[in-house]
Design an enzyme around this catalytic site. Structure first.
Site, PDB file in Angstrom:
ATOM      1  N   VAL A  20     -27.115 -35.490 -13.337  1.00  7.73           N
ATOM      2  CA  VAL A  20     -27.116 -36.234 -14.596  1.00  7.73           C
ATOM      3  C   VAL A  20     -28.410 -35.843 -15.291  1.00  7.73           C
ATOM      4  O   VAL A  20     -29.480 -35.939 -14.682  1.00  7.73           O
ATOM      5  CB  VAL A  20     -27.070 -37.763 -14.385  1.00  7.73           C
ATOM      6  CG1 VAL A  20     -27.036 -38.477 -15.731  1.00  7.73           C
ATOM      7  CG2 VAL A  20     -25.853 -38.159 -13.549  1.00  7.73           C
ATOM      8  N   HIS A  58     -16.283 -22.352 -14.966  1.00 12.31           N
ATOM      9  CA  HIS A  58     -16.793 -23.740 -14.994  1.00 12.31           C
ATOM     10  C   HIS A  58     -18.314 -23.764 -14.874  1.00 12.31           C
ATOM     11  O   HIS A  58     -18.920 -24.833 -14.784  1.00 12.31           O
ATOM     12  CB  HIS A  58     -16.149 -24.585 -13.903  1.00 12.31           C
ATOM     13  CG  HIS A  58     -16.775 -24.458 -12.538  1.00 12.31           C
ATOM     14  ND1 HIS A  58     -17.070 -23.251 -11.950  1.00 12.31           N
ATOM     15  CD2 HIS A  58     -17.168 -25.417 -11.638  1.00 12.31           C
ATOM     16  CE1 HIS A  58     -17.600 -23.456 -10.751  1.00 12.31           C
ATOM     17  NE2 HIS A  58     -17.677 -24.756 -10.539  1.00 12.31           N
TER      18      HIS A  58
END
EC number: 6.5.1.8
Length: 500
Positions: free
Chosen positions: A262, A427
């Protein structure tokens, strides 16, 4: 899928078989309704032969026999194992009894189908792809259910499908083709804030990441949370999902280990209004994680079932599939979709908690899965099951996020709908060395120098995730210009990861 709810009176009918047509006395019924729990090791002592049988036994006993001594439960389960034919018509125990019918071992059973000699697939950025990942994709294309395939430029070796592999199959889903971390995804929140915000409120951002996020296997936030995902009826459809509901509630809003993160950073919007914002530089919050213990348990459970019901040659065992017309296939499909929605819910909660802590609200959210399977119509009108194992959906006009490493920039992309890639793109950059090799090739002090040079603050993290372990994302992007357009850029500034 039909589901039957059984009352205790219905369950007690099972005793008619066990006790010669005589229902046990009330005190015996009460003991069967006790609080003792069975464990895997108890079933192993009974010589329950497989993970499927042991899991079924524990789930069924927990659902229908909540009371009674452990010995009574073990005696009951031993009876099913010794005389499975007596339970074939029982609505509760028939499936467990079937596990003990005489059947050849995997070595003795004939393979479901022979592998084909070869299968064609499209490769993007071959020079970036290791030979072992290429060989894994070749093996996948030899499956009799395989129809189409593609390999993305960030591809590297994995289990089953290579990471960066895309495989389309006929009415079949491969649990290991989706992966252990079902619904692993990216989520980017963009705030209408100037870049100076991250400098001015760097301390608050770091504190928010430390106090409002949680990483690692088994990690829990330790606070009560509400989200509609926890009220979904799918959690009551199968014994496994019912068992996993508590863990899902506890782990909501947390992140995994490894390359999950994050991070706060800067979002550069390059085009005029590509997703609701004019060109410029904004503050962004980017997260990367999946479905936590819920997804991992689903993957393990149904991979085992697939391997037992779909025997394949040794070299292809990880590619065992489930027929979507079969009960197990329907259960996995339902469970996979629930896990995907749960992964999204985790990201929703992460972004909600951090935004609330800082008193800011996003104006745009961009998100996408990259470990999942979809039912998709092909150009020729066929519906196929498209597995993307570490690949970003890139249908025409579809937005997605392709991240870099802890210091390297990532990109916001818009799909071009390239048929050859099955509407997919990479990805990320993809690993170029194993975690072990990265730890042997880099040092903590060297990582600190890289972070300082790039102006990145790292909370947690480890050498195995150092930028040196990854391919050059710029080169990877150059190899997929036919797959996506770049419409934005994300530069990491304050990064939170698990301490590996």
């Amino acid at each position: 899928m039909k589901r039957v709810i059984f009352s205790i009176q219905h369950v007690l009918c099972s005793f008619d078989v066990i006790f010669g047509g005589h229902r046990p006395a009330a005190h015996l019924k009460d003991r069967f309704m006790g609080k003792s729990k069975l464990k895997i090791k108890d079933l192993k002592k009974l010589n329950y032969p497989s993970d499927v049988a042991r899991s079924l036994a524990i789930n069924l006993m927990a659902q229908y026999f909540k009371h009674g001594s452990k010995q009574e439960k073990l005696d009951f389960l031993a009876k099913i194992k010794e005389h499975p034919e007596e339970f074939h018509s029982d609505p509760v125990w028939a499936k467990l009894a079937a596990e003990f019918d005489e059947k050849p071992s995997l070595k003795e059973r004939k393979e479901v189908a022979s592998l084909r000699e070869t299968g064609e697939f499209t490769v993007y950025g071959r020079k970036h792809i290791s030979s072992n990942a290429y060989l894994q994709m070749e093996m996948a294309m030899r499956l009799p259910i395989a129809e189409r395939g593609a390999l993305m430029p960030d591809a590297h070796q994995g289990y089953g499908l290579p990471i960066g592999g895309v495989l389309a199959t006929r009415n079949s889903v491969i649990p290991y083709g989706v992966g252990m971390d079902i619904g692993c995804r990216m989520s980017l929140s963009v705030y209408d804030l100037r870049p100076e915000f991250l400098n001015r409120y760097a301390y608050q951002c770091k504190t928010a990441l430390k106090e409002r996020t949680c990483f690692g296997t088994g990690g829990e936030l330790g606070i009560a949370q509400e989200h509609e995902i926890l009220d979904r009826q799918e959690f009551s459809v199968t014994p496994l999902l019912k068992q996993l509901h508590g863990k899902a509630a506890r782990q909501l809003g947390t992140s995994g280990s490894g390359n999950h993160f994050v991070e706060f950073g800067l979002v550069e919007v390059r085009e005029e209004d590509p997703f609701g914002l004019p060109p410029g530089v904004y503050v962004g919050l980017l997260s990367h994680s999946g479905s936590r213990g819920l997804g991992a348990s689903i993957a393990q459970h149904y991979t085992q079932i697939a391997r037992e019901t779909c025997p394949l040659p040794r070299e292809a065992q990880h590619m065992a599939w489930l027929d979507l017309d079969a009960e197990e296939g329907q259960e996995y499909w339902l469970s996979m979709n629930l896990a995907g929605d749960y992964a999204k819910a985790c990201h929703d909660q992460i972004h909600y908690h951090l935004s609330k802590y800082l008193g800011i609200k996003p104006v745009v959210t961009i998100e996408n899965h990259h470990n999942f399977a979809w039912k998709e119509l092909q150009a020729d009108g066929r519906e196929l099951i498209v597995h993307r194992k570490g690949a970003t959906p890139a249908a025409k006009g579809e937005l997605g996020v392709i991240p870099g490493s802890m210091t390297a920039c990532g990109y916001i992309v818009r799909g071009k709908g390239e048929d050859g890639s099955l509407n997919s793109a990479s990805h990320g950059a993809g690993r170029k060395m194993s975690r072990k090799k990265a730890r042997e090739s880099f040092t903590g002090s060297a990582l600190k120098k890289v972070l300082s040079r790039e102006g990145v603050t790292l909370i947690g993290g480890g050498i195995d995730e150092a930028p040196i372990a990854y391919k050059d994302l710029e080169a990877v992007m150059q190899s997929q210009t036919s797959l996506v357009d770049i419409v934005g850029k994300f530069t990491p500034k304050i990064v939170r990861m698990d301490k590996n």
